[in-house]
Design a protein around this motif. Sequence first.
Motif, PDB file in Angstrom:
ATOM      1  N   PHE A 162      57.195  44.138  52.893  1.00  0.00           N
ATOM      2  CA  PHE A 162      55.772  44.255  52.408  1.00  0.00           C
ATOM      3  C   PHE A 162      54.851  43.570  53.909  1.00  0.00           C
ATOM      4  CE2 PHE A 162      56.685  42.599  47.781  1.00  0.00           C
ATOM      5  CZ  PHE A 162      56.612  44.456  47.454  1.00  0.00           C
ATOM      6  N   GLY A 163      55.003  43.563  54.393  1.00  0.00           N
ATOM      7  CA  GLY A 163      54.790  42.708  55.855  1.00  0.00           C
ATOM      8  C   GLY A 163      53.877  41.704  56.149  1.00  0.00           C
ATOM      9  N   VAL A 164      54.217  40.816  54.840  1.00  0.00           N
ATOM     10  CA  VAL A 164      53.587  39.601  55.390  1.00  0.00           C
ATOM     11  C   VAL A 164      54.799  38.606  54.175  1.00  0.00           C
ATOM     12  CG1 VAL A 164      51.118  40.917  54.481  1.00  0.00           C
ATOM     13  CG2 VAL A 164      52.758  40.244  52.136  1.00  0.00           C
ATOM     14  N   GLY A 165      54.222  36.985  54.557  1.00  0.00           N
ATOM     15  CA  GLY A 165      54.893  36.060  54.048  1.00  0.00           C
ATOM     16  C   GLY A 165      55.198  35.722  53.045  1.00  0.00           C
ATOM     17  N   ILE A 166      56.238  35.588  52.119  1.00  0.00           N
ATOM     18  CA  ILE A 166      56.152  35.044  50.457  1.00  0.00           C
ATOM     19  C   ILE A 166      56.914  33.701  51.617  1.00  0.00           C
ATOM     20  CG2 ILE A 166      57.116  35.187  48.238  1.00  0.00           C
ATOM     21  CD1 ILE A 166      57.217  38.146  48.658  1.00  0.00           C
ATOM     22  N   ARG A 167      56.160  32.344  50.919  1.00  0.00           N
ATOM     23  CA  ARG A 167      56.600  31.098  51.450  1.00  0.00           C
ATOM     24  C   ARG A 167      56.665  31.065  49.657  1.00  0.00           C
ATOM     25  NH1 ARG A 167      54.194  28.133  54.853  1.00  0.00           N
ATOM     26  NH2 ARG A 167      52.125  29.298  53.581  1.00  0.00           N
ATOM     27  N   ALA A 168      57.940  29.919  49.379  1.00  0.00           N
ATOM     28  CA  ALA A 168      57.448  28.335  48.110  1.00  0.00           C
ATOM     29  C   ALA A 168      57.646  26.982  48.314  1.00  0.00           C
ATOM     30  CB  ALA A 168      58.928  29.024  47.528  1.00  0.00           C
ATOM     31  N   LEU A 169      56.793  26.525  47.485  1.00  0.00           N
ATOM     32  CA  LEU A 169      56.247  25.241  48.377  1.00  0.00           C
ATOM     33  C   LEU A 169      56.106  24.769  47.229  1.00  0.00           C
ATOM     34  CD1 LEU A 169      54.105  25.618  52.156  1.00  0.00           C
ATOM     35  CD2 LEU A 169      56.704  24.921  51.823  1.00  0.00           C
ATOM     36  N   PRO A 170      56.605  22.713  47.746  1.00  0.00           N
ATOM     37  CA  PRO A 170      56.384  22.003  46.595  1.00  0.00           C
ATOM     38  C   PRO A 170      54.688  22.696  46.949  1.00  0.00           C
ATOM     39  CG  PRO A 170      57.922  21.191  47.675  1.00  0.00           C
ATOM     40  CD  PRO A 170      57.543  22.483  48.373  1.00  0.00           C
ATOM     41  N   ALA A 171      53.868  21.882  45.118  1.00  0.00           N
ATOM     42  CA  ALA A 171      52.680  22.021  45.823  1.00  0.00           C
ATOM     43  C   ALA A 171      51.950  21.314  46.500  1.00  0.00           C
ATOM     44  CB  ALA A 171      52.260  21.652  44.022  1.00  0.00           C
ATOM     45  N   ALA A 172      52.320  19.701  46.202  1.00  0.00           N
ATOM     46  CA  ALA A 172      52.661  18.288  47.608  1.00  0.00           C
ATOM     47  C   ALA A 172      52.088  18.915  48.382  1.00  0.00           C
ATOM     48  CB  ALA A 172      53.057  17.339  47.068  1.00  0.00           C
ATOM     49  N   GLU A 173      53.029  20.139  48.917  1.00  0.00           N
ATOM     50  CA  GLU A 173      52.725  20.142  50.481  1.00  0.00           C
ATOM     51  C   GLU A 173      52.362  21.270  50.700  1.00  0.00           C
ATOM     52  OE1 GLU A 173      57.368  21.223  52.014  1.00  0.00           O
ATOM     53  OE2 GLU A 173      57.725  19.067  50.944  1.00  0.00           O
ATOM     54  N   ILE A 174      51.186  21.779  49.943  1.00  0.00           N
ATOM     55  CA  ILE A 174      50.739  22.722  50.150  1.00  0.00           C
ATOM     56  C   ILE A 174      48.861  22.787  50.517  1.00  0.00           C
ATOM     57  CG2 ILE A 174      49.061  24.601  49.276  1.00  0.00           C
ATOM     58  CD1 ILE A 174      51.835  24.870  47.096  1.00  0.00           C
ATOM     59  N   ALA A 175      48.640  23.172  51.387  1.00  0.00           N
ATOM     60  CA  ALA A 175      46.896  22.845  52.048  1.00  0.00           C
ATOM     61  C   ALA A 175      46.477  24.122  52.439  1.00  0.00           C
ATOM     62  CB  ALA A 175      47.194  22.545  53.923  1.00  0.00           C
ATOM     63  N   PHE A 176      45.124  24.076  52.078  1.00  0.00           N
ATOM     64  CA  PHE A 176      44.135  24.400  51.678  1.00  0.00           C
ATOM     65  C   PHE A 176      43.402  24.504  53.373  1.00  0.00           C
ATOM     66  CE2 PHE A 176      45.517  24.423  47.369  1.00  0.00           C
ATOM     67  CZ  PHE A 176      45.263  25.464  46.935  1.00  0.00           C
ATOM     68  N   ALA A 177      43.092  25.717  53.850  1.00  0.00           N
ATOM     69  CA  ALA A 177      41.908  25.869  54.946  1.00  0.00           C
ATOM     70  C   ALA A 177      40.848  25.961  54.505  1.00  0.00           C
ATOM     71  CB  ALA A 177      41.831  27.483  55.319  1.00  0.00           C
ATOM     72  N   GLY A 178      40.277  25.029  55.760  1.00  0.00           N
ATOM     73  CA  GLY A 178      38.337  24.649  55.268  1.00  0.00           C
ATOM     74  C   GLY A 178      37.856  25.226  56.229  1.00  0.00           C
TER      75      GLY A 178
END
Length: 178
Positions: A162-178
């Motif tokens: 698809f040309g973009v990344g797909i990653r699988a991460l545990p919820a605790a490791e996910i951060a959102f940009a501010g």
Amino acid sequence: MNLALVVIDVQRGLFEPQPPPADADAVVARINALAQKAREAAAPVVFVQHERGGDLEAESEGWALHPALQVVEGDHRIRKTTPDSFLRTGLDEVLSFCGVEGVVLCGYATEFCVDTTTRSAAAHGYHVVLASDAHTTHDKAHADAAQIRAHHNATLPAIRSFGVGIRALPAAEIAFAG
């Protein structure tokens, strides 16, 4: 990168009948934690609800979001009628309007709506983070829910076309940009 949280089909008619989806309470708790992190970072939170006749009839008790989900004013709601949260919905428009470049996906059912929405998000050009411990399904004859979740957590990130990344991460490791 500006991310949005997309919560797929965490509805009473899918979670309350017995037996519930695997690890249901923990999955809902992880989704709530992700939603809180997203809101603190001013990232959009989108709840997608599947509708069909019977147990998921629009506006019915079964169609309603799971009562343990923490939904607040300002969260977005999207209705869908297929496993693809983008097909014939306003999801892409909401994400575009919010300036989103990537999505964090979680919810139900791993092998149907979560899988299809992951692929569709990538096809729409969004970077995808699959919350590896915040999606679930029911046991099936061919594999139990834990095997299904593990399979999708391993195989979806292997898709590179698809040309973009797909990653699988545990919820605790996910951060959102501010």
